[in-house]
Write an enzyme that holds these catalytic residues in place. Structure first.
Site, PDB file in Angstrom:
ATOM      1  N   ASP A 150      -9.919  -9.353   2.446  1.00 53.59           N
ATOM      2  CA  ASP A 150     -10.298 -10.605   1.790  1.00 53.59           C
ATOM      3  C   ASP A 150     -10.802 -11.550   2.872  1.00 53.59           C
ATOM      4  O   ASP A 150     -10.034 -12.031   3.702  1.00 53.59           O
ATOM      5  CB  ASP A 150      -9.078 -11.191   1.066  1.00 53.59           C
ATOM      6  CG  ASP A 150      -9.311 -12.586   0.492  1.00 53.59           C
ATOM      7  OD1 ASP A 150     -10.420 -13.125   0.655  1.00 53.59           O
ATOM      8  OD2 ASP A 150      -8.374 -13.133  -0.101  1.00 53.59           O
ATOM      9  N   ASP A 205       8.595   8.546  -5.929  1.00 49.18           N
ATOM     10  CA  ASP A 205       9.727   9.382  -5.523  1.00 49.18           C
ATOM     11  C   ASP A 205       9.955   9.391  -4.018  1.00 49.18           C
ATOM     12  O   ASP A 205      10.719  10.213  -3.504  1.00 49.18           O
ATOM     13  CB  ASP A 205       9.515  10.817  -6.008  1.00 49.18           C
ATOM     14  CG  ASP A 205       8.250  11.453  -5.433  1.00 49.18           C
ATOM     15  OD1 ASP A 205       7.515  10.778  -4.674  1.00 49.18           O
ATOM     16  OD2 ASP A 205       7.985  12.633  -5.736  1.00 49.18           O
ATOM     17  N   THR A 246      -9.012 -15.650   2.346  1.00 49.62           N
ATOM     18  CA  THR A 246      -7.602 -15.951   2.648  1.00 49.62           C
ATOM     19  C   THR A 246      -6.864 -14.632   2.883  1.00 49.62           C
ATOM     20  O   THR A 246      -6.111 -14.170   2.027  1.00 49.62           O
ATOM     21  CB  THR A 246      -6.944 -16.729   1.493  1.00 49.62           C
ATOM     22  OG1 THR A 246      -7.165 -16.006   0.264  1.00 49.62           O
ATOM     23  CG2 THR A 246      -7.527 -18.132   1.362  1.00 49.62           C
ATOM     24  N   HIS A 297      -5.929  -6.041  -2.774  1.00 51.12           N
ATOM     25  CA  HIS A 297      -6.807  -6.176  -1.609  1.00 51.12           C
ATOM     26  C   HIS A 297      -7.061  -7.636  -1.243  1.00 51.12           C
ATOM     27  O   HIS A 297      -7.874  -7.916  -0.364  1.00 51.12           O
ATOM     28  CB  HIS A 297      -8.127  -5.448  -1.857  1.00 51.12           C
ATOM     29  CG  HIS A 297      -8.012  -3.965  -1.728  1.00 51.12           C
ATOM     30  ND1 HIS A 297      -9.026  -3.100  -2.064  1.00 51.12           N
ATOM     31  CD2 HIS A 297      -6.986  -3.183  -1.300  1.00 51.12           C
ATOM     32  CE1 HIS A 297      -8.639  -1.856  -1.845  1.00 51.12           C
ATOM     33  NE2 HIS A 297      -7.403  -1.877  -1.378  1.00 51.12           N
ATOM     34  N   THR A 298      -6.367  -8.544  -1.867  1.00 50.89           N
ATOM     35  CA  THR A 298      -6.423  -9.934  -1.434  1.00 50.89           C
ATOM     36  C   THR A 298      -5.640 -10.144  -0.140  1.00 50.89           C
ATOM     37  O   THR A 298      -5.712 -11.213   0.466  1.00 50.89           O
ATOM     38  CB  THR A 298      -5.888 -10.876  -2.532  1.00 50.89           C
ATOM     39  OG1 THR A 298      -6.163 -12.221  -2.170  1.00 50.89           O
ATOM     40  CG2 THR A 298      -4.401 -10.717  -2.743  1.00 50.89           C
ATOM     41  N   ARG A 314       0.830  -1.205   0.000  1.00 48.40           N
ATOM     42  CA  ARG A 314       0.000   0.000   0.000  1.00 48.40           C
ATOM     43  C   ARG A 314       0.868   1.259   0.000  1.00 48.40           C
ATOM     44  O   ARG A 314       0.566   2.246  -0.689  1.00 48.40           O
ATOM     45  CB  ARG A 314      -0.918  -0.006   1.224  1.00 48.40           C
ATOM     46  CG  ARG A 314      -1.854   1.195   1.322  1.00 48.40           C
ATOM     47  CD  ARG A 314      -2.769   1.060   2.551  1.00 48.40           C
ATOM     48  NE  ARG A 314      -3.628   2.207   2.745  1.00 48.40           N
ATOM     49  CZ  ARG A 314      -4.800   2.384   2.136  1.00 48.40           C
ATOM     50  NH1 ARG A 314      -5.238   1.485   1.276  1.00 48.40           N
ATOM     51  NH2 ARG A 314      -5.540   3.451   2.367  1.00 48.40           N
ATOM     52  N   PRO A 325      -7.569   7.461  -4.945  1.00 47.20           N
ATOM     53  CA  PRO A 325      -8.986   7.075  -4.888  1.00 47.20           C
ATOM     54  C   PRO A 325      -9.361   6.569  -3.508  1.00 47.20           C
ATOM     55  O   PRO A 325      -8.541   5.970  -2.810  1.00 47.20           O
ATOM     56  CB  PRO A 325      -9.085   5.969  -5.949  1.00 47.20           C
ATOM     57  CG  PRO A 325      -7.700   5.452  -6.117  1.00 47.20           C
ATOM     58  CD  PRO A 325      -6.788   6.607  -5.849  1.00 47.20           C
ATOM     59  N   SER A 336       8.174  10.459  -1.750  1.00 44.26           N
ATOM     60  CA  SER A 336       7.683  11.662  -1.073  1.00 44.26           C
ATOM     61  C   SER A 336       6.796  11.306   0.113  1.00 44.26           C
ATOM     62  O   SER A 336       6.738  12.052   1.097  1.00 44.26           O
ATOM     63  CB  SER A 336       6.923  12.552  -2.059  1.00 44.26           C
ATOM     64  OG  SER A 336       5.848  11.853  -2.667  1.00 44.26           O
ATOM     65  N   HIS A 338       0.569   4.274  -2.760  1.00 45.07           N
ATOM     66  CA  HIS A 338       0.252   5.642  -2.359  1.00 45.07           C
ATOM     67  C   HIS A 338       1.400   6.602  -2.618  1.00 45.07           C
ATOM     68  O   HIS A 338       1.176   7.809  -2.731  1.00 45.07           O
ATOM     69  CB  HIS A 338      -0.185   5.677  -0.895  1.00 45.07           C
ATOM     70  CG  HIS A 338      -1.589   5.191  -0.697  1.00 45.07           C
ATOM     71  ND1 HIS A 338      -2.487   5.802   0.157  1.00 45.07           N
ATOM     72  CD2 HIS A 338      -2.261   4.162  -1.256  1.00 45.07           C
ATOM     73  CE1 HIS A 338      -3.652   5.156   0.112  1.00 45.07           C
ATOM     74  NE2 HIS A 338      -3.523   4.160  -0.737  1.00 45.07           N
ATOM     75  N   ASP A 339       2.599   6.093  -2.728  1.00 41.71           N
ATOM     76  CA  ASP A 339       3.714   6.942  -3.134  1.00 41.71           C
ATOM     77  C   ASP A 339       3.629   7.237  -4.626  1.00 41.71           C
ATOM     78  O   ASP A 339       3.668   8.394  -5.045  1.00 41.71           O
ATOM     79  CB  ASP A 339       5.045   6.256  -2.799  1.00 41.71           C
ATOM     80  CG  ASP A 339       6.241   7.113  -3.194  1.00 41.71           C
ATOM     81  OD1 ASP A 339       6.182   8.341  -2.980  1.00 41.71           O
ATOM     82  OD2 ASP A 339       7.223   6.564  -3.715  1.00 41.71           O
ATOM     83  N   ASN A 380      -4.064   8.547   3.799  1.00 45.98           N
ATOM     84  CA  ASN A 380      -2.877   7.929   4.392  1.00 45.98           C
ATOM     85  C   ASN A 380      -2.898   7.838   5.908  1.00 45.98           C
ATOM     86  O   ASN A 380      -2.400   6.866   6.486  1.00 45.98           O
ATOM     87  CB  ASN A 380      -1.624   8.705   3.967  1.00 45.98           C
ATOM     88  CG  ASN A 380      -1.382   8.650   2.472  1.00 45.98           C
ATOM     89  OD1 ASN A 380      -1.810   7.716   1.805  1.00 45.98           O
ATOM     90  ND2 ASN A 380      -0.695   9.643   1.939  1.00 45.98           N
ATOM     91  N   VAL A 394       1.140   9.826  -6.269  1.00 42.18           N
ATOM     92  CA  VAL A 394       1.283  11.252  -5.973  1.00 42.18           C
ATOM     93  C   VAL A 394       2.631  11.728  -6.506  1.00 42.18           C
ATOM     94  O   VAL A 394       3.681  11.468  -5.910  1.00 42.18           O
ATOM     95  CB  VAL A 394       1.180  11.517  -4.459  1.00 42.18           C
ATOM     96  CG1 VAL A 394       1.269  13.014  -4.178  1.00 42.18           C
ATOM     97  CG2 VAL A 394      -0.126  10.950  -3.913  1.00 42.18           C
TER      98      VAL A 394
END
Length: 324
Positions: free
Chosen positions: A244, A77, A247, A196-197, A65, A166, A79, A69-70, A97, A73
């Site tokens: 999930d 890098d 599993t 998201h598993t 994740r 998102p 950030s 998320h890096d 975040n 944006v």
């Protein structure tokens, strides 16, 4: 196909991809970027990531994740790793975040080991990219060749994080548009959502889904309501649930079986299988773990190619939390 049967399908253990990059980014990144300058880099990252995931399997999802998320944006890098300063408010406490992205301490620990082996050579951004790949593989998913040579940003933007990531309530059209803005196709988006598993989510992020959505399995909603109260506030907001339900600590294709059974934890998850354009692809991934693994690995390479604009000042940070 039943979820139990799906778990017996062989997940493609290794998907080795070496994709040529286009444009300026292609001239900078190479899978062999550190072969001479830091030859032990990949083994250091693998060993440290393996230790972190063995201690807490959820950490694998957290590092993955962190990479997502890096990159979303201003490119990949690092950030997101920067603490706030007097001159900028960073990304760590942006809405998508705060209280959901973690693993900063793991990246810091890996960086310390890398610095001991080859000081001032490897970017924090490349360490995150490698650790994300290794996290997926350690939890049973595919592997791929990570292109290297990224550099680290000198600033971060909370407003950019709020605008570019998102949320769990996003519609299918919004998801397609936001991924499209990054040059990622709807197929990339649906494959990458398979992340998201693994992992867990806080009640506050899926409360509306389990109490207000109609496109949800009633038994599943009741299960999640046992630990996520309808009333917001208090300790209930932070109660964790596996994303999930089948599993939660294995990187497999059960996520797509969950969607077909209307057991997506987030509204944005279930949007992939709601009578829209991605239903057919969800059914493909549900039936064929190998196709999902291959598409996920390819999409991770493409996402990892997201670069800051050419005029963005960068460096190789010695400490991932702050500029040199």
């Amino acid at each position: 196909m039943a979820a139990t049967a799906l778990r017996c399908l062989p997940m493609v253990a290794v998907v080795v991809l070496s994709l040529l990059l286009a444009g300026a980014a292609g001239a900078q990144l190479s899978s062999r970027f550190y072969d001479r300058k830091c030859p032990k880099l990949q083994s250091i990252v693998w060993s440290a990531t393996a230790q972190a995931v063995a201690t807490e399997p959820r950490m694998g999802a957290s590092i993955l994740r962190l990479f997502f998320h890096d990159c979303f944006v201003n490119g990949c890098d690092a950030s997101i790793l920067l603490d706030d300063t007097a001159t900028f408010t960073g990304e760590k406490n942006a809405g998508p975040n705060a209280n959901s992205v973690r693993g900063y301490d793991v990246i810091d620990a890996i960086k310390a080991q890398v610095e001991a082996a080859c000081s001032g050579t490897v970017s924090c951004a490349d360490i995150v990219a490698l650790a994300a790949r290794d996290s997926v593989n350690l939890l049973g998913g595919p592997t791929w060749t990570v292109q290297l040579g990224r550099r680290d940003a000198l600033n971060a933007s909370q407003s950019a994080a709020n605008a570019n990531l998102p949320g769990p309530g996003s519609s299918l059209d919004t998801l397609i548009a936001m991924f499209g803005d990054k040059g990622l196709s709807p197929r990339d988006m649906t494959a990458l959502s398979g992340a998201h598993t693994i992992g867990q989510a806080r009640c506050v992020t899926f409360r509306d889904r389990i109490y207000d959505d109609t496109n949800i399995n009633a038994t599943f909603a009741a299960l999640r309501q046992q630990t996520c109260p309808q009333q917001s506030g208090g300790d209930g907001d932070g109660a964790l649930a596996p994303i999930d339900v089948t599993t939660p600590d294995a990187f497999d294709n059960a996520y797509y079986e969950n969607l077909a059974s209307r057991q997506g934890l987030f509204h944005s998850d279930q949007e992939l299988y709601s009578g829209g354009s991605q239903d057919v692809l969800v059914r493909v991934y549900r039936r064929n773990a190998g196709i999902f693994a291959t598409d996920f690995a390819k999409a991770m390479v493409r996402m990892g190619n997201l670069m800051p604009s050419a005029d963005t000042p960068t460096e190789i940070r010695l400490d991932c939390k702050k500029i040199n």
